[in-house]
Motif scaffolding. Structure first.
Motif, short mmCIF file in Angstrom:
data_model
loop_
_atom_site.label_atom_id
_atom_site.label_comp_id
_atom_site.label_asym_id
_atom_site.label_seq_id
_atom_site.Cartn_x
_atom_site.Cartn_y
_atom_site.Cartn_z
N TYR A 106 0.79 -1.23 0.00
CA TYR A 106 0.00 0.00 0.00
C TYR A 106 0.82 1.28 0.00
O TYR A 106 0.58 2.18 -0.81
CB TYR A 106 -0.99 0.01 1.18
CG TYR A 106 -1.80 1.29 1.20
CD1 TYR A 106 -2.89 1.46 0.36
CD2 TYR A 106 -1.42 2.35 2.02
CE1 TYR A 106 -3.60 2.64 0.35
CE2 TYR A 106 -2.12 3.54 2.00
CZ TYR A 106 -3.21 3.68 1.17
OH TYR A 106 -3.91 4.86 1.15
N ASP A 107 1.83 1.37 0.89
CA ASP A 107 2.56 2.64 1.02
C ASP A 107 3.28 2.99 -0.29
O ASP A 107 3.22 4.13 -0.74
CB ASP A 107 3.57 2.58 2.17
CG ASP A 107 2.87 2.74 3.52
OD1 ASP A 107 1.71 3.18 3.54
OD2 ASP A 107 3.50 2.42 4.55
N GLY A 108 3.92 1.99 -0.91
CA GLY A 108 4.65 2.22 -2.16
C GLY A 108 3.69 2.66 -3.25
O GLY A 108 3.94 3.61 -3.98
N LEU A 109 2.56 1.98 -3.31
CA LEU A 109 1.56 2.27 -4.34
C LEU A 109 1.03 3.71 -4.21
O LEU A 109 0.88 4.43 -5.20
CB LEU A 109 0.39 1.30 -4.20
CG LEU A 109 -0.76 1.65 -5.13
CD1 LEU A 109 -0.60 0.92 -6.44
CD2 LEU A 109 -2.08 1.35 -4.49
N ASN A 110 0.79 4.11 -2.98
CA ASN A 110 0.28 5.44 -2.71
C ASN A 110 1.19 6.51 -3.28
O ASN A 110 0.74 7.46 -3.94
CB ASN A 110 0.25 5.61 -1.19
CG ASN A 110 -1.04 6.20 -0.72
OD1 ASN A 110 -1.83 6.68 -1.52
ND2 ASN A 110 -1.26 6.16 0.57
N ARG A 111 2.51 6.37 -3.03
CA ARG A 111 3.47 7.36 -3.52
C ARG A 111 3.44 7.40 -5.04
O ARG A 111 3.48 8.46 -5.65
CB ARG A 111 4.91 7.05 -3.08
CG ARG A 111 5.24 7.05 -1.61
CD ARG A 111 5.03 8.37 -0.94
NE ARG A 111 3.78 8.39 -0.20
CZ ARG A 111 3.61 7.87 1.01
NH1 ARG A 111 4.62 7.34 1.64
NH2 ARG A 111 2.44 7.91 1.60
N GLY A 147 3.77 11.19 -5.48
CA GLY A 147 4.39 11.77 -4.27
C GLY A 147 3.62 12.93 -3.66
O GLY A 147 3.95 13.39 -2.56
N THR A 148 2.56 13.42 -4.37
CA THR A 148 1.88 14.61 -3.85
C THR A 148 1.02 14.32 -2.62
O THR A 148 0.64 15.24 -1.90
CB THR A 148 0.97 15.25 -4.92
OG1 THR A 148 0.26 14.19 -5.55
CG2 THR A 148 1.75 16.02 -5.95
N GLY A 175 -1.07 -0.67 -12.06
CA GLY A 175 -1.91 -1.83 -11.72
C GLY A 175 -1.14 -3.12 -11.65
O GLY A 175 -1.53 -4.06 -10.96
N LYS A 176 -0.01 -3.15 -12.35
CA LYS A 176 0.81 -4.37 -12.35
C LYS A 176 1.31 -4.70 -10.95
O LYS A 176 1.54 -5.85 -10.62
CB LYS A 176 1.98 -4.21 -13.30
CG LYS A 176 1.53 -4.33 -14.73
CD LYS A 176 2.70 -4.41 -15.68
CE LYS A 176 2.17 -4.46 -17.10
NZ LYS A 176 3.05 -3.80 -18.03
N ILE A 177 1.47 -3.65 -10.14
CA ILE A 177 1.92 -3.87 -8.75
C ILE A 177 0.91 -4.78 -8.05
O ILE A 177 1.24 -5.53 -7.15
CB ILE A 177 2.03 -2.53 -8.00
CG1 ILE A 177 3.08 -1.66 -8.65
CG2 ILE A 177 2.30 -2.72 -6.50
CD1 ILE A 177 3.15 -0.25 -8.13
N PHE A 178 -0.34 -4.66 -8.54
CA PHE A 178 -1.42 -5.43 -7.91
C PHE A 178 -1.64 -6.76 -8.61
O PHE A 178 -2.75 -7.29 -8.57
CB PHE A 178 -2.73 -4.64 -7.97
CG PHE A 178 -2.85 -3.62 -6.88
CD1 PHE A 178 -2.55 -3.95 -5.58
CD2 PHE A 178 -3.27 -2.35 -7.18
CE1 PHE A 178 -2.67 -3.02 -4.57
CE2 PHE A 178 -3.39 -1.41 -6.18
CZ PHE A 178 -3.09 -1.74 -4.88
N ALA A 233 -8.47 -5.18 -6.89
CA ALA A 233 -8.20 -4.06 -5.98
C ALA A 233 -7.83 -2.84 -6.79
O ALA A 233 -8.31 -1.74 -6.53
CB ALA A 233 -7.08 -4.41 -5.01
N TYR A 234 -7.02 -3.04 -7.81
CA TYR A 234 -6.57 -1.92 -8.63
C TYR A 234 -7.76 -1.28 -9.36
O TYR A 234 -7.93 -0.07 -9.35
CB TYR A 234 -5.51 -2.40 -9.62
CG TYR A 234 -5.46 -1.57 -10.84
CD1 TYR A 234 -4.97 -0.26 -10.79
CD2 TYR A 234 -5.94 -2.06 -12.05
CE1 TYR A 234 -4.97 0.52 -11.91
CE2 TYR A 234 -5.94 -1.28 -13.17
CZ TYR A 234 -5.46 0.01 -13.10
OH TYR A 234 -5.47 0.79 -14.20
#
Ligand SMILES: C[S@@+](CC[C@H](N)C(=O)[O-])C[C@H]1O[C@@H](n2cnc3c(N)ncnc32)[C@H](O)[C@@H]1O
Length: 242
Positions: free
Chosen positions: A30-35, A40-41, A187-190, A196-197
């Motif tokens: 989650y944290d990585g995805l958020n950034r 980063g905003t 989305g690939k992160i997911f 979820a994505y």
């Protein structure tokens, strides 16, 4: 009334159960995805939420849908002596608890499992309540907001940070391009949880933002409702009082 968007199309679980399951599943990413999603905003937007809260000199702060606790952690920069983070998902809370322990903030921030629609607190308990990227996940938005209103002290501040959609040229078009080209790559992160994505984008597109959300806050009973669009309108900070 906005369209109801659930994480898993074929699931028989309630939206709330699905949301809890989904955030448990993605808590590690989650944290990585958020950034990445916010470029980063989100860090800057959270700082503005903290500043709005700090300006009211609160002694107690409740951060609802705290997730991995980023906003609750930043609240240690305020004058508050009681900071509580509440979330449905134990997976998200556990990631947050580890971050809090690493920063030696365990004595300053309490992380509790709970539901925004049935808050485990007395009426008029908190000077300030915040929700960052949480309200669009509530199963029953008005019920969650009414519970927040109940536990907020009279004169207290309520601050919401939530996604919105830019309405003006060329930001509207740029946002569409970003949603259609960049987000699918993210989305690939997911890859482990593709639903979820799509849920995160679809729920953002369907959330009643801006004046529509102001009207819902008014209807619940909040006063002094103000919406402050951020970064061309891709997110909005709402402030209100009781
Ligand atoms: C997108 S995350 C936001 C986390 C954090 N506030 C942030 O800014 O990074 C949304 C969070 O809302 C939580 N949530 C959704 N519905 C909730 C409810 N009814 N009560 C409490 N938490 C809820 C989810 O478990 C998830 O952790």
């Amino acid at each position: 009334m906005s369209k109801k968007v659930n994480p898993y199309k074929d699931s028989k679980l309630t939206k709330k159960e699905q949301v809890e399951q989904m955030f448990d599943n993605i808590s590690g990413n989650y944290d990585g995805l958020n950034r990445v999603i916010s470029l980063g905003t989100d860090v800057k937007w959270r700082k503005k939420v903290v500043a709005a809260v700090e300006a009211t000199n609160p002694k107690s702060i409740l951060d609802i849908a705290t997730g991995t606790g980023d906003l609750a952690i930043q609240m240690v920069n305020t004058s508050a002596t009681r900071i509580v983070g509440l979330d449905l998902s134990e997976g998200m809370l556990n990631v947050g608890r580890k971050k809090i322990a690493k920063k030696n903030l365990d004595t300053r921030i309490e992380m509790v499992q709970g539901d925004s629609e049935n808050l485990p607190f007395e009426a008029n308990s908190f000077d300030a309540i915040t929700v960052a990227f949480g309200v669009r996940n509530f199963e029953n938005l008005e019920k969650g907001l009414a519970e927040i209103y109940r536990v907020l002290k009279p004169g207290g501040i309520f601050v919401v940070l939530e996604t919105s959609v830019p309405t003006k040229f060329p930001y509207k078009q740029g946002y569409r391009l970003y949603s259609n080209l960049i987000l699918p790559a993210v989305g690939k992160i997911f890859s482990k949880d593709k639903d979820a994505y799509s849920y995160l984008s679809e729920s953002a597109a369907n959330f009643p933002y801006g004046k529509t959300f102001n009207n819902i806050l008014d209807k619940i009973g909040f006063i002094d409702v103000v919406d402050l669009p951020q970064t061309f309108g891709v997110s909005t900070i709402y402030t209100a009082s009781k």
